[in-house]
Design an enzyme around this catalytic site. Structure first.
Site, PDB file in Angstrom:
ATOM      1  N   HIS A  19       0.850  -1.195   0.000  1.00 26.06           N
ATOM      2  CA  HIS A  19       0.000   0.000   0.000  1.00 26.06           C
ATOM      3  C   HIS A  19       0.882   1.240   0.000  1.00 26.06           C
ATOM      4  CE1 HIS A  19       0.847   0.549   4.244  1.00 26.06           C
ATOM      5  NE2 HIS A  19       0.304  -0.628   4.562  1.00 26.06           N
ATOM      6  N   HIS A  22       3.954   1.430   2.343  1.00 24.20           N
ATOM      7  CA  HIS A  22       5.152   0.695   1.911  1.00 24.20           C
ATOM      8  C   HIS A  22       5.848   1.455   0.790  1.00 24.20           C
ATOM      9  CE1 HIS A  22       2.514  -2.650   3.436  1.00 24.20           C
ATOM     10  NE2 HIS A  22       3.580  -2.752   4.185  1.00 24.20           N
ATOM     11  N   CYS A 130       1.946  -7.391  15.631  1.00 27.58           N
ATOM     12  CA  CYS A 130       3.361  -7.010  15.751  1.00 27.58           C
ATOM     13  C   CYS A 130       4.271  -8.226  15.739  1.00 27.58           C
ATOM     14  CB  CYS A 130       3.638  -6.281  17.059  1.00 27.58           C
ATOM     15  SG  CYS A 130       2.751  -4.768  17.288  1.00 27.58           S
ATOM     16  N   CYS A 145      -2.997  -3.310  22.036  1.00 29.54           N
ATOM     17  CA  CYS A 145      -1.709  -3.021  21.406  1.00 29.54           C
ATOM     18  C   CYS A 145      -1.779  -1.593  20.862  1.00 29.54           C
ATOM     19  CB  CYS A 145      -1.455  -4.001  20.263  1.00 29.54           C
ATOM     20  SG  CYS A 145      -0.274  -3.378  19.071  1.00 29.54           S
ATOM     21  N   LYS A 296      -3.028   5.764  10.752  1.00 23.80           N
ATOM     22  CA  LYS A 296      -1.985   5.129   9.937  1.00 23.80           C
ATOM     23  C   LYS A 296      -2.608   4.250   8.854  1.00 23.80           C
ATOM     24  CE  LYS A 296       1.569   1.583  10.272  1.00 23.80           C
ATOM     25  NZ  LYS A 296       1.917   0.330  10.925  1.00 23.80           N
ATOM     26  N   LYS A 299      -2.465  -2.466   6.608  1.00 19.55           N
ATOM     27  CA  LYS A 299      -3.163  -3.652   6.110  1.00 19.55           C
ATOM     28  C   LYS A 299      -4.120  -4.151   7.179  1.00 19.55           C
ATOM     29  CE  LYS A 299       1.001  -5.256   4.968  1.00 19.55           C
ATOM     30  NZ  LYS A 299       2.156  -5.982   4.414  1.00 19.55           N
TER      31      LYS A 299
END
Ligand code: ME8
Length: 535
Positions: A19, A22, A130, A145, A296, A299
């Site tokens: 995406h 990246h 993660c 998280c 952010k 994915k």
């Protein structure tokens, strides 16, 4: 000092296609790689894919194919996208490659034999997003998280552990004594704080099947991060029959990673390297996130923009330029995109305004006005003679620009570097407006004593365009190639280096070539209107 320049990016999880986030990381790394090649460095630019672990295993299962088939399909997609974005990597590693797997096993055995890897039972909170254990205090106020906004799961296993605690003091000293090691500097304290509470980490998983088997213990696979981090040296041939690239290129000059994975690179990775007795990279650079409305792009969250949507609408260089020009590398940057009703990408107005102003107008029009218009009409397209008086302060300004660009790039201040290049573009644009060569042409036709000055103005423009093409080539390789072709210079743009950024190299008598616009204006408003009219 070595003339080599090894740089790496994170290797992306192959659970889904790439995406914009990246693409952002890879474009920024590519700009650095291209710039350093221009500076005469022997560059080795490494990228790749992180193909093991739960995320990839799960994605394959959801698709109903084997992990191998899934990884091959995704790898094809990544490689295709990187080609479209003109990413000039020298090597692309996939962690499912035999060479990598064998080397990781050897590394595991080495660490085990020297007592840095040991076995113990463990229970902890695990975030599968993660692929890491969390301490309760590191979760957010809801116990989630902080990155994935999901509750971690309680996992208990007998695992192999890596003795990071043995290297904590050494890592701390390294970070403090080497101010350039963690960049931007602002993230240093965050790492030092994390390091305080860091415990030995488990480096194997019993519950995961898709991975490199622990040597001598088939029930466990090697933890995906221990597997993945080592790509940076296995790709250079470390622990293989041919480690010549490792000897030549290691240590890396810069390893580029997102801020979410800084702790893996600034703590676990140095501990592995210390344990192996290998030098640490010169710098771990951690960039910010591309966000949409402050969230952010991810994915896991599902708010992705495909790089292809942007390339189709704005061309590769439109996207590359915007990303470098508008985002401050170390910080988050919002991509103010608009979406259609079916959630597909519609447009990004700030991108359109930026590329229209900087690429279509200031750069594209300058070239067009000079080469395809005035030079073609008045000088048969031939580069005329220099004339000192017409050059004003351009030679000096160019030297200063060259220094500024180099200094900014050495600090990874990509935005500052591109702003310096465009200061020169804008200066040229103003010069064309104020010297008004179309008027000079008329005056020269009536009074030949004006001709040398008129020609000198044209030479100044063309020589500046030549230098702009070289300086801007790392950011916008396709557009600068088109510009270069119109200038008609014999040697290729790729063959240029830092020494060619010097005033007066362009030869009078060079035959320029009229050409199309190097970056046509984007006019979404017009497109929107015509869409409405036709419906
Ligand atoms: O973390 N903006 O893989 P990954 C900017 N496999 N950068 C972003 C981003 C965004 N919205 N989303 C992701 C992994 N990235 C591991 C790395 S390295 C030995 C193993 C960045 O696919 C992210 O910060 O989740 C990371 O640097 C890279 O993309 C790969 O993320």
């Amino acid at each position: 000092m070595k003339n080599t320049y090894f740089l790496t990016t994170a290797i992306d999880y192959s659970n889904a296609p790439p995406h914009l986030g990246h693409a952002y990381e890879k474009i920024t790394a590519d700009v650095i790689a291209r710039h350093q090649r221009l500076r005469g460095k022997d560059v080795f630019f490494l990228m790749g894919l992180d193909e093991h672990g739960t995320k990839n295993e799960k994605a394959a299962k959801e698709k109903g194919v084997s992990p191998e088939v899934h990884c091959d399909e995704i790898a094809e997609k990544y490689i295709e996208t990187w080609a479209k974005l003109n990413i000039s990597y020298d090597s692309f590693i996939r962690t499912t490659e035999e060479k990598h797997k064998e080397a990781v096993k050897k590394i595991f055995i080495r660490l085990q034999e020297q007592g840095d890897i040991y076995k113990k039972s463990y229970q902890g909170l695990y975030c599968f997003g993660c692929e890491a254990f969390y301490l309760e205090k590191d979760l957010d106020e809801k116990g989630l998280c902080p990155d994935h906004k999901r509750a971690p799961e309680l996992v208990s296993e007998e695992n192999y552990f890596f003795k990071i605690t043995k290297y904590k003091q050494k890592i701390k000293e390294h970070i403090i004594n080497n101010p350039g090691f963690i960049q931007p500097e602002s993230r240093k304290n965050e790492v030092l704080n994390l390091l305080e509470d860091f415990e030995d980490i488990s480096v194997s998983r019993e519950t995961v099947k898709w991975g490199i088997k622990v040597p001598g213990d088939d029930k466990q696979v090697i933890y995906v991060w221990l597997d993945a981090l080592n790509n940076y040296i296995t790709a250079l041939g470390f622990e293989s029959n041919d480690d010549s690239n490792f000897k030549k290129f290691w240590p890396a000059r810069v390893q580029i990673v997102g801020k979410d994975i800084l702790r893996f690179h600034a703590i676990i990775w140095p501990a592995i390297l210390f344990a192996l007795g290998i030098d640490l990279p010169e710098c771990i650079y951690s960039h910010g996130f591309i966000t949409i409305g402050g969230t952010k792009i991810s994915k896991t969250i599902g708010n992705v923009i495909k790089p292809e949507d942007l390339i189709n609408k704005y061309q590769t260089d439109g996207l590359r330029y915007f990303i470098i020009r508008e985002m401050n590398y170390g910080n988050d940057g919002d991509f103010a995109a608009e979406f259609n009703e079916d959630k597909s990408f519609s447009k990004c107005e700030i991108l359109e305004n930026r590329v229209n102003a900087d690429l279509a107008n200031n750069l594209g029009n300058s070239l067009n006005r000079i080469v395809s218009s005035i030079l073609a009409k008045n000088c048969e397209g031939i580069v005329p003679e220099r004339f000192l008086e017409a050059e004003k302060d351009f030679p000096d300004f160019i030297e200063k620009t060259k220094d500024k660009v180099g200094e900014s790039m050495d600090k990874f201040a990509l935005q500052d570097s591109v702003i310096s290049v465009w200061d020169l573009v804008n200066k040229l644009n103003k010069y064309i407006d104020s010297e008004a060569p179309w008027n000079l042409a008329k005056r020269a036709a009536e009074d030949s004593s004006v001709t040398p000055y008129f020609h000198g103005v044209l030479y100044t423009c063309l020589e500046t365009l030549r230098i702009i093409a070289i300086l801007a080539s790392p950011y916008i390789p396709e557009i600068t190639q088109k510009l270069w072709e119109q200038l008609g210079i014999n040697e290729s743009l790729q063959a240029q280096n830092w020494d060619n950024i010097k005033w007066g190299i362009l030869k009078s008598g060079t035959e320029t070539k009229k050409g199309d616009l190097i970056y046509p204006r984007i006019d979404s408003k017009l497109a929107d209107k015509s869409k409405k009219r036709s419906s």
